[in-house]
Design a protein around this motif. Sequence first.
Motif, mmCIF file in Angstrom:
data_model
loop_
_atom_site.group_PDB
_atom_site.id
_atom_site.type_symbol
_atom_site.label_atom_id
_atom_site.label_comp_id
_atom_site.label_asym_id
_atom_site.label_seq_id
_atom_site.Cartn_x
_atom_site.Cartn_y
_atom_site.Cartn_z
ATOM 1 N N ARG A 1 0.809 -1.225 0.000
ATOM 2 C CA ARG A 1 0.000 0.000 0.000
ATOM 3 C C ARG A 1 0.836 1.266 0.000
ATOM 4 N N ASP A 2 2.033 1.215 0.577
ATOM 5 C CA ASP A 2 2.869 2.408 0.619
ATOM 6 C C ASP A 2 3.960 2.407 -0.456
ATOM 7 N N VAL A 3 3.920 1.431 -1.346
ATOM 8 C CA VAL A 3 4.895 1.398 -2.439
ATOM 9 C C VAL A 3 4.430 2.373 -3.520
ATOM 10 N N PRO A 4 5.292 3.298 -3.939
ATOM 11 C CA PRO A 4 4.835 4.309 -4.901
ATOM 12 C C PRO A 4 4.303 3.729 -6.209
ATOM 13 N N ALA A 5 4.980 2.675 -6.726
ATOM 14 C CA ALA A 5 4.545 2.135 -8.017
ATOM 15 C C ALA A 5 4.799 0.640 -8.081
ATOM 16 N N VAL A 6 3.744 -0.104 -8.425
ATOM 17 C CA VAL A 6 3.834 -1.548 -8.628
ATOM 18 C C VAL A 6 3.159 -1.851 -9.964
ATOM 19 N N ALA A 7 3.810 -2.668 -10.765
ATOM 20 C CA ALA A 7 3.199 -3.142 -12.009
ATOM 21 C C ALA A 7 3.364 -4.653 -12.056
ATOM 22 N N ALA A 8 2.315 -5.354 -12.438
ATOM 23 C CA ALA A 8 2.357 -6.819 -12.466
ATOM 24 C C ALA A 8 1.526 -7.326 -13.631
ATOM 25 N N ARG B 1 14.221 -0.907 -13.194
ATOM 26 C CA ARG B 1 15.429 -1.733 -13.171
ATOM 27 C C ARG B 1 15.029 -3.138 -12.730
ATOM 28 N N VAL B 2 15.519 -4.151 -13.440
ATOM 29 C CA VAL B 2 15.126 -5.526 -13.105
ATOM 30 C C VAL B 2 16.275 -6.339 -12.528
ATOM 31 N N ALA B 3 17.441 -5.700 -12.377
ATOM 32 C CA ALA B 3 18.557 -6.302 -11.632
ATOM 33 C C ALA B 3 18.883 -7.706 -12.137
ATOM 34 N N SER B 4 18.844 -8.702 -11.251
ATOM 35 C CA SER B 4 19.301 -10.046 -11.618
ATOM 36 C C SER B 4 18.378 -10.776 -12.577
ATOM 37 N N LEU B 5 17.213 -10.236 -12.890
ATOM 38 C CA LEU B 5 16.420 -10.835 -13.958
ATOM 39 C C LEU B 5 17.169 -10.751 -15.287
ATOM 40 N N LEU C 1 19.886 -4.572 -16.733
ATOM 41 C CA LEU C 1 18.793 -4.181 -17.633
ATOM 42 C C LEU C 1 17.689 -3.356 -16.977
ATOM 43 N N TRP C 2 17.087 -2.497 -17.792
ATOM 44 C CA TRP C 2 15.767 -1.934 -17.555
ATOM 45 C C TRP C 2 14.773 -2.773 -18.355
ATOM 46 N N SER C 3 13.562 -2.954 -17.833
ATOM 47 C CA SER C 3 12.526 -3.631 -18.611
ATOM 48 C C SER C 3 11.159 -3.298 -18.034
ATOM 49 N N SER C 4 10.144 -3.801 -18.687
ATOM 50 C CA SER C 4 8.759 -3.542 -18.296
ATOM 51 C C SER C 4 8.021 -4.859 -18.132
ATOM 52 N N VAL C 5 6.865 -4.795 -17.521
ATOM 53 C CA VAL C 5 6.025 -5.992 -17.388
ATOM 54 C C VAL C 5 5.718 -6.574 -18.759
ATOM 55 N N SER C 6 5.350 -5.731 -19.700
ATOM 56 C CA SER C 6 4.968 -6.243 -21.023
ATOM 57 C C SER C 6 6.143 -6.923 -21.709
ATOM 58 N N ASP C 7 7.344 -6.336 -21.623
ATOM 59 C CA ASP C 7 8.497 -6.948 -22.269
ATOM 60 C C ASP C 7 8.921 -8.242 -21.573
ATOM 61 N N ASP D 1 2.184 -23.323 -19.599
ATOM 62 C CA ASP D 1 2.248 -22.225 -20.555
ATOM 63 C C ASP D 1 1.916 -20.908 -19.862
ATOM 64 N N TYR D 2 2.558 -20.700 -18.715
ATOM 65 C CA TYR D 2 2.189 -19.608 -17.807
ATOM 66 C C TYR D 2 3.424 -18.859 -17.349
ATOM 67 N N VAL D 3 3.312 -17.530 -17.277
ATOM 68 C CA VAL D 3 4.360 -16.703 -16.701
ATOM 69 C C VAL D 3 3.723 -15.533 -15.972
ATOM 70 N N SER D 4 4.328 -15.132 -14.873
ATOM 71 C CA SER D 4 3.874 -13.939 -14.160
ATOM 72 C C SER D 4 5.084 -13.131 -13.726
ATOM 73 N N VAL D 5 4.904 -11.817 -13.625
ATOM 74 C CA VAL D 5 5.992 -10.916 -13.265
ATOM 75 C C VAL D 5 5.435 -9.782 -12.422
ATOM 76 N N ALA D 6 6.254 -9.290 -11.484
ATOM 77 C CA ALA D 6 5.868 -8.144 -10.665
ATOM 78 C C ALA D 6 7.083 -7.250 -10.458
ATOM 79 N N LEU D 7 6.894 -5.945 -10.626
ATOM 80 C CA LEU D 7 7.959 -4.961 -10.501
ATOM 81 C C LEU D 7 7.519 -3.863 -9.542
ATOM 82 N N ALA D 8 8.465 -3.346 -8.743
ATOM 83 C CA ALA D 8 8.148 -2.275 -7.797
ATOM 84 C C ALA D 8 9.331 -1.331 -7.676
#
Length: 324
Positions: free
Chosen positions: A14-21, A46-50, A214-220, A283-290
């Motif tokens: 709730r206090d995280v400024p931005a989350v995308a999943a 930034r996705v760091a070790s991903l 790397l930088w990346s996005s949920v969609s990528d 055939d499933y993948v999920s990702v979450a970034l904050a």
Amino acid sequence: MNLQELMEEQASLRDVPAVAAGFSAAGARTTATHGSVAVTAESCFRVASLTKVFTSAALVRTLRDKGVPLGTPVVELLPGLAPDWRADESLTVEQILGQVSGLRESVDAATVRALGDGDDGLLEAARLVVRAGNEREPGRRWSYYNGNYFLAGSVLAALSGTTYESALKGNVLAPWGLARTGFETPAASVTGWDATTELPLLAYPRTRRPSGGLWSSVSDLLTACEGLLADRALLEEIRRPRTGSGDPMAYGLGWALGPSGQMYLNGRLPGYRAAIVLIPDRDYVSVALANEESALPALARLLSDMQQPLTGDDIAKAVNDFAA
């Protein structure tokens, strides 16, 4: 499953400024966002070790395309390092990607940063890694060490006859259409935070990029994993365990492995947290970034809850505790 509701149920988000999943199931996608900062599935974190997911995929594809076995000794592919080679000469590409190299873990981030941002910096980082020698016989025990990926990035560059960055773009980023994934700060970048403090944007050392730049996005990230799912031969090679029963975890090539065939990883850099779960058999993948340093446990819980109806497993602790 209602992703937006699952996100809103996570009190610690709730206090995280931005989350995308988001998740992709048989190619059908759902994405959601949360927080006080407006972001979308296209916003870049930034996705760091991903990044290791991309380095591993690019190197395995390149080896396959050139007919070079994964069991090839690294020194044969990086002959310029031979004069300084103090590591076990039997050390293979498969072992460095699988984090079972047994290398002495003596090359730290500050040492690598000091090598600068020239085209030869990554190879010099690899030279320091192999000059330090082996602590144990290759293949005997898993241990997470970014130095393995300095070597992997150097091998990718050497096989491709170009820089690591160009090789990565040519082998996976461009073929998979990942326009928002790269090493330069994108226009759609999201600022990182530590609690109430906005963090300055710091450059990531070029010499460390194969392990986490790397930088990346949920969609990528969803697109990248859909690309893996579409290349079953590549996926099967990457997901095959390289660890044994005595190791602290099961691990393939760049991915940790869960109890029901899950592949997972997390990434951590100042101001950012990232996590990803892939279930090839579904055939499933999920990702979450904050963009908040404290967000990883909540991201891990979110991804675990999303996949639990498919597997019956609670993998939140495993995803959170992974040593990225």
